[in-house]
Motif scaffolding. Structure first.
Motif, PDB file in Angstrom:
ATOM      1  N   ASP A 543      -6.318  -7.916  -4.563  1.00 18.17           N
ATOM      2  CA  ASP A 543      -5.003  -8.499  -4.175  1.00 18.17           C
ATOM      3  C   ASP A 543      -4.095  -8.004  -5.380  1.00 18.17           C
ATOM      4  N   GLU A 544      -4.293  -8.149  -6.606  1.00 17.13           N
ATOM      5  CA  GLU A 544      -3.542  -7.706  -7.953  1.00 17.13           C
ATOM      6  C   GLU A 544      -3.080  -5.994  -7.546  1.00 17.13           C
ATOM      7  N   GLN A 547      -0.684  -5.894  -4.642  1.00 16.18           N
ATOM      8  CA  GLN A 547       0.519  -6.384  -4.975  1.00 16.18           C
ATOM      9  C   GLN A 547       1.423  -5.700  -5.746  1.00 16.18           C
ATOM     10  N   PRO A 553      -0.904  -8.616  -0.101  1.00 16.49           N
ATOM     11  CA  PRO A 553      -2.396  -9.209   0.004  1.00 16.49           C
ATOM     12  C   PRO A 553      -2.611  -9.995   1.482  1.00 16.49           C
ATOM     13  N   GLU A 554      -1.413 -10.487   1.624  1.00 13.88           N
ATOM     14  CA  GLU A 554      -1.552 -11.449   3.050  1.00 13.88           C
ATOM     15  C   GLU A 554      -1.909 -10.347   4.193  1.00 13.88           C
ATOM     16  N   ALA A 557      -5.981  -5.171   3.091  1.00 17.06           N
ATOM     17  CA  ALA A 557      -7.101  -5.586   2.158  1.00 17.06           C
ATOM     18  C   ALA A 557      -7.629  -4.167   2.048  1.00 17.06           C
TER      19      ALA A 557
END
Length: 748
Positions: A543-544, A547, A553-554, A557
């Motif tokens: 996720d980092e 971003q 990240p929403e 993937a």
């Protein structure tokens, strides 16, 4: 338990012995007629060793859905000349490539890289930088039988031998090469193991008991039971109920012969003792089995429980061991309680020739070694027990430094063709290219990935961010072989590169454009622990990383597939399974010991000393493996396998000792009971332990390093358990604990 005791005593009667033998003959004949040998279904390759929900398997599923291919079973042809591949040798490779693309090639080959038809610059990309090695991939059809794989690989080798190879060698590695070599090295390994085991047990029994029949009878029974177990396993494997690995059959055979020899020694030692009290051989065996059936039942039961516990593992090779050993142990236990007493009682006193026990004549006329030991232990329990504790504590501490390997090919013989080929690749090409990571970027909603300039900048930024991480050697956004690509990272992420980014993205997109695949090369060997750590970092920071690159990240993937990702999941599952199995086996065996001893005290120190013995065996084994043999790491699977066998088998001797001491304690004070119990069981248990350890030591002759090291560690552990733990430490503890050993029950 009463049912098993009754069954064993019925098998000891005049009529029951013949009926028992006839039933076993009928069972063996039936399964031999309807079932194939288990070996026909044994393999060293497991198609899927991980559950479907682990990250690497999920990533592979995404790749299969979005990037369908007709890839089969790969064979990697590695051409190597330490002095560089010459022009003539290059021509030979082209000739072999032409043959592989012709109608004359083996029928099981699905497709090959048309190396011979490529232009010179393209051919050069298959060559290592130092010019000593060239890699040519060949695909076989998937789901081929092992024999077909072996025939195909052998045909390629034979064709190469008809060409002018010069100083160049061809090594075939990859899954197909390993499968072919596995067949070759295991072709005679089982026969060597079988005859070595039989020969060793025969020699040891003759030396220990100096009676030919006492040596032959256990082996005849074991051979008979082996036939039943082998066909029962073959029957279930034929139905597709479970997979069988060659390793499990090798260890199962050792366990079978060792366990039945142990049970034979327990039975005929007590039978011999009772023959001095009873004239009738059937009455003597009934009395013997009255005392021995309980220890045999609980001894076999602890091993069975340990094997059943492997069903709780998620790692499938551990699961595959569970049915093989559980089925084998059920048959072994039934044979120990029925077939063995039946055979011994049919032979009667003649089984002990030339030293036939006589009614009223004591067996021992002189003080034995174990009588001296028992007297010393009872007299100085703190000295004997303390000395053993210090010794095994030193060994146990050394176990903390054990290093583990997740590269299974390193377990094969150093001169095996496929291993040499792998090591040539390791030396000639960048380490990360041995097994590149495939990264997949997807939209969580299943829609198409955007292709606007902003998305391209984010894509390039993601590649740059990944490339700057520790442990990452190179990131390629093109979905093509990594060694054929120029470096693309470190470029500016300005809009001027948008067209380049779009071209890269289009070449790596799935057909429906909702997933993108790219390649990551690690700096170290893909199987090293540091590489597995890097995979975990990539997952934890997914996720980092998204971003930081401009992907939400929403909405997006990242997934990672490849050997490093696979082995990272193997490591995670192995840690989970090892902890769970250790806890469950310890708990279940402790409960069984509570039922067997009717005590809450004795099981605590019994299981504690066995766990301590396991740790010390691992520590001593690691010292020999690492400091003397010079091996840098052992297979990650050895600790769990060694634990299962050492703990389950180690309980056997403690049960036999405790049972006899408890029996004597009903007639004598505790110190005298310990002295008598240790003296009476010392000879048979130490003899059984030597044979059991020697039997597992036969695994040292096996071609797999994993079996070699497993056999050595288990042998060391058994010897320590028999002579140090059971021979000195446990009797010392019993002496010191005194009457509280049996709490809360009372001696009758």
């Amino acid at each position: 338990m009463l049912g098993f005791r009754k069954l064993s005593t019925i098998s000891s009667t005049r009529k029951g012995a013949w009926v028992t033998l006839l039933v076993w003959l009928l069972i063996a004949g039936l399964f031999s007629a309807v079932a194939p040998p288990a070996k026909e279904y044994a393999t060293n390759l497991v198609s899927s060793d991980l559950p479907d929900n682990v990250p690497s398997v999920v990533a592979n599923q995404i790749i299969e859905e979005n990037f369908p291919t007709n890839e089969g079973f790969p064979a990697l042809l590695v051409f190597h000349d330490p002095n560089q591949i010459s022009a003539d040798e290059f021509t030979t490779i082209i000739q072999l490539s032409e043959w592989l693309s012709s109608a004359e090639r083996p029928a099981k080959i699905s497709d090959v890289v048309p190396f011979h038809a490529m232009p010179a610059p393209a051919k050069a990309k298959f060559l290592s930088e130092d010019g000593t090695s060239l890699l040519l991939p060949v695909n076989l059809y998937p789901n081929l039988p092992m024999e077909s794989i072996n025939q195909t690989v052998t045909a390629i080798q034979e064709q190469s031998q008809q060409l002018s190879m010069g100083n160049m060698q061809l090594y075939i590695t990859g899954p197909a090469g390993i499968a072919s070599d596995s067949i070759a090295i295991f072709a005679n390994a089982d026969l060597v193991l079988l005859f070595s085991t039989i020969g060793l047990i025969l020699i040891l029994l003759v030396v220990i008991y100096r009676s030919p029949l006492l040596a032959i009878i256990p082996l005849l029974a074991a051979g008979f039971v082996y036939q039943v177990v082998d066909r029962v396993l073959g029957f279930f494997a034929k139905q597709g109920l479970f997979h069988i690995q060659n390793e499990s059959l090798s260890i199962m055979m050792i366990l079978l012969f060792a366990a039945l020899t142990d049970y034979s020694m327990f039975i005929f030692s007590r039978f011999r003792e009772e023959l001095t009290r009873y004239q009738d051989k059937h009455a003597a065996m009934v009395e013997a089995m009255t005392h021995v059936s309980s220890p045999i039942f609980y001894s076999g039961g602890t091993v069975l429980v340990a094997m059943l516990t492997l069903f709780t593992a998620l790692y499938r090779p551990y699961q595959n061991f569970a049915p093989v050993f559980s089925i084998a142990m059920v048959v072994i236990l039934l044979a120990g309680l029925t077939l063995l007493p039946a055979i011994f009682v049919l032979f009667g006193r003649r089984a002990f020739w030339p030293f036939i026990p006589k009614l009223g004549v004591p067996l021992h006329k002189h003080e034995s070694f174990w009588e001296k030991v028992s007297r010393f232990v009872v007299k100085k329990p703190w000295v004997s027990g303390g000395a053993v504790f210090i010794i095994i504590a030193i060994f146990a501490i050394n176990a903390l430094g054990i290093q583990y390997s997740f590269n299974m090919i390193k377990s094969f013989p150093a001169d095996m063709n496929s291993r040499i080929g792998y090591e040539v690749l390791e030396q000639s090409f960048p380490k990360g290219e041995l097994a590149p990571i495939q990264a997949i970027l997807v939209k969580k909603d299943g829609n198409e990935l955007p292709s606007d300039p902003e998305a391209m900048q984010s894509l390039l930024k993601l590649g740059e961010t990944l490339n700057n991480l520790d442990g990452i050697a190179h990131v390629s956004l093109l979905d093509t072989p990594p060694h054929a690509l120029p470096s693309q990272m470190g470029e500016s992420t300005s809009t001027a590169h948008a067209n380049t980014g779009m071209a890269m993205m289009n070449s790596s997109l799935s057909q429906d454009k909702n997933a993108m695949r790219f390649t990551i090369l690690l700096a170290e060997n893909p199987y090293d622990q540091s590489s597995l750590d890097n995979i975990q970092v990539l997952r934890d920071r997914a996720d980092e990383l998204l971003q930081a690159s401009g992907f939400s990240p929403e909405e997006y993937a990242l997934y990672y597939a490849g050997e490093s990702a696979h082995q990272a999941d193997v490591r995670s599952l192995n840690e989970r399974d090892t902890k769970l199995v250790v806890i469950l086996i310890t708990l279940f065996i402790t409960l069984m010991l509570v039922f067997q001893t009717r005590s809450l005290v004795a099981p605590i120190y019994m299981i504690a000393t066995i766990l301590f013995s396991f740790a010390s065996a691992m520590g001593l084994g690691w010292f020999i493996i690492h400091s003397i043999q010079g091996i840098g790491a052992i297979s990650y699977r050895i600790p769990l396998y060694a634990f299962v066998f050492l703990v389950a088998l180690g309980v056997d001797y403690n049960i036999m000792l405790i049972s006899r001491i408890h029996e004597e304690a009903t007639k004598h004070p505790i110190k005298e009971a310990v002295q008598k119990g240790l003296a009476l069981t010392g000879g048979v248990i130490s003899s059984a332990g030597i044979i059991l350890a020697a039997t597992f030591a036969v695994l040292i002759t096996q071609p797999l390093q994993e079996l070699h090291l497993f056999g050595m560690i288990v042998s060391l552990g058994i010897l320590m358990d028999v002579f140090l733990i059971r021979g000195l430490l446990v009797p010392s503890i019993i002496t010191l604990v005194g009457k509280w050993n049996w709490w809360p029950s009372k001696l009758k």
